[in-house]
Design a protein around this motif. Structure first.
Motif, short mmCIF file in Angstrom:
data_model
loop_
_atom_site.label_atom_id
_atom_site.label_comp_id
_atom_site.label_asym_id
_atom_site.label_seq_id
_atom_site.Cartn_x
_atom_site.Cartn_y
_atom_site.Cartn_z
N TRP A 41 0.83 -1.20 0.00
CA TRP A 41 0.00 0.00 0.00
C TRP A 41 0.87 1.25 0.00
O TRP A 41 0.61 2.20 -0.75
N VAL A 42 1.92 1.26 0.81
CA VAL A 42 2.82 2.41 0.86
C VAL A 42 3.42 2.65 -0.52
O VAL A 42 3.43 3.77 -1.03
N LEU A 43 3.90 1.59 -1.16
CA LEU A 43 4.52 1.74 -2.48
C LEU A 43 3.50 2.13 -3.54
O LEU A 43 3.81 2.89 -4.45
N SER A 44 2.28 1.63 -3.43
CA SER A 44 1.27 1.96 -4.45
C SER A 44 0.82 3.42 -4.34
O SER A 44 0.30 3.97 -5.30
N ASN A 45 1.03 4.03 -3.20
CA ASN A 45 0.66 5.43 -3.02
C ASN A 45 1.86 6.37 -3.12
O ASN A 45 1.76 7.53 -2.77
N LEU A 46 2.95 5.85 -3.62
CA LEU A 46 4.17 6.63 -3.78
C LEU A 46 4.01 7.61 -4.94
O LEU A 46 3.69 7.21 -6.06
N ALA A 47 4.24 8.87 -4.67
CA ALA A 47 4.13 9.89 -5.71
C ALA A 47 5.45 10.07 -6.46
O ALA A 47 5.46 10.50 -7.60
N GLU A 48 6.56 9.73 -5.81
CA GLU A 48 7.86 9.93 -6.42
C GLU A 48 8.30 8.69 -7.17
O GLU A 48 8.01 7.58 -6.75
N ASP A 49 9.02 8.89 -8.25
CA ASP A 49 9.49 7.76 -9.03
C ASP A 49 10.99 7.55 -8.85
O ASP A 49 11.59 6.74 -9.53
N ASP A 50 11.60 8.27 -7.91
CA ASP A 50 13.04 8.12 -7.72
C ASP A 50 13.40 6.99 -6.76
O ASP A 50 14.55 6.65 -6.60
N LEU A 51 12.41 6.39 -6.13
CA LEU A 51 12.64 5.25 -5.26
C LEU A 51 12.64 3.97 -6.11
O LEU A 51 11.83 3.85 -7.03
N PRO A 52 13.52 3.01 -5.84
CA PRO A 52 13.58 1.80 -6.67
C PRO A 52 12.45 0.81 -6.35
O PRO A 52 12.68 -0.34 -6.01
N TRP A 53 11.21 1.25 -6.49
CA TRP A 53 10.03 0.43 -6.22
C TRP A 53 10.03 -0.85 -7.05
O TRP A 53 9.48 -1.87 -6.63
N HIS A 54 10.67 -0.79 -8.21
CA HIS A 54 10.66 -1.94 -9.13
C HIS A 54 11.42 -3.14 -8.57
O HIS A 54 11.28 -4.24 -9.08
N ARG A 55 12.19 -2.94 -7.52
CA ARG A 55 12.95 -4.03 -6.91
C ARG A 55 12.14 -4.81 -5.88
O ARG A 55 12.66 -5.72 -5.23
N VAL A 56 10.88 -4.46 -5.71
CA VAL A 56 10.01 -5.14 -4.74
C VAL A 56 8.96 -5.93 -5.51
O VAL A 56 8.25 -5.38 -6.36
N LEU A 57 8.87 -7.21 -5.20
CA LEU A 57 7.98 -8.12 -5.91
C LEU A 57 7.20 -8.99 -4.92
O LEU A 57 7.63 -9.19 -3.79
N PRO A 58 6.08 -9.56 -5.38
CA PRO A 58 5.43 -10.59 -4.57
C PRO A 58 6.40 -11.78 -4.43
O PRO A 58 7.30 -11.97 -5.26
N ALA A 59 6.20 -12.59 -3.43
CA ALA A 59 7.12 -13.70 -3.14
C ALA A 59 7.26 -14.68 -4.30
O ALA A 59 8.30 -15.31 -4.45
N HIS A 60 6.24 -14.79 -5.14
CA HIS A 60 6.33 -15.73 -6.27
C HIS A 60 7.14 -15.18 -7.43
O HIS A 60 7.42 -15.89 -8.39
N GLY A 61 7.53 -13.89 -7.37
CA GLY A 61 8.41 -13.31 -8.38
C GLY A 61 7.73 -12.74 -9.60
O GLY A 61 8.40 -12.23 -10.50
N ARG A 62 6.41 -12.79 -9.66
CA ARG A 62 5.69 -12.26 -10.83
C ARG A 62 5.07 -10.92 -10.46
O ARG A 62 4.25 -10.85 -9.55
N PRO A 63 5.46 -9.85 -11.16
CA PRO A 63 4.89 -8.53 -10.85
C PRO A 63 3.39 -8.50 -11.07
O PRO A 63 2.85 -9.30 -11.84
N VAL A 64 2.74 -7.56 -10.41
CA VAL A 64 1.31 -7.37 -10.65
C VAL A 64 1.13 -6.94 -12.11
O VAL A 64 1.98 -6.22 -12.66
N PRO A 65 0.07 -7.39 -12.77
CA PRO A 65 -0.09 -7.15 -14.21
C PRO A 65 0.03 -5.69 -14.64
O PRO A 65 0.66 -5.39 -15.65
N ARG A 66 -0.52 -4.77 -13.88
CA ARG A 66 -0.49 -3.36 -14.31
C ARG A 66 0.91 -2.76 -14.30
O ARG A 66 1.16 -1.75 -14.94
N LEU A 67 1.84 -3.38 -13.58
CA LEU A 67 3.21 -2.88 -13.50
C LEU A 67 4.22 -3.75 -14.22
O LEU A 67 5.38 -3.37 -14.36
N ALA A 68 3.80 -4.92 -14.67
CA ALA A 68 4.73 -5.95 -15.13
C ALA A 68 5.71 -5.47 -16.19
O ALA A 68 6.92 -5.64 -16.03
#
Length: 100
Positions: A41-68
């Motif tokens: 939830w914290v990452l989904s409400n992040l307004a800044e794109d300078d944080l490496p949010w892309h390095r966080v994944l669900p445990a199964h390793g498959r990104p959520v479809p809208r971000l994949a």
């Protein structure tokens, strides 16, 4: 909302080095919390794109479809490949060698 925990989650995400990934649960635990959903939830409400949010994944390793596409492209640029849309977590997850 726990603003202090949210900030610690952001700090934990910022500390993930290039070429490595963490799960939402890893981030929550590193921040002293116990809710992967809150970390998401914290990452989904992040307004800044300078944080490496892309390095966080669900445990199964498959990104959520809208971000994949965006997430996998950013990870590939850091040397983290995806196989059939899934990151091999055993190889790229922070502390993966300690989990085996």
């Amino acid at each position: 909302m726990d603003d202090a925990l949210a900030q610690r989650i952001l700090d934990a995400v910022a500390a993930i080095p290039p070429g490595r990934v963490a799960t939402y649960g890893d981030v929550a635990a590193e921040a002293g919390g116990n809710s992967p959903r809150f970390a998401g939830w914290v990452l989904s409400n992040l307004a800044e794109d300078d944080l490496p949010w892309h390095r966080v994944l669900p445990a199964h390793g498959r990104p959520v479809p809208r971000l994949a596409d965006r997430q996998l492209d950013r990870l590939a640029a850091e040397g983290v490949p995806a196989v059939d849309g899934r990151v091999p977590m055993g190889r790229y997850r922070i502390g993966a060698a300690n989990r085996r």
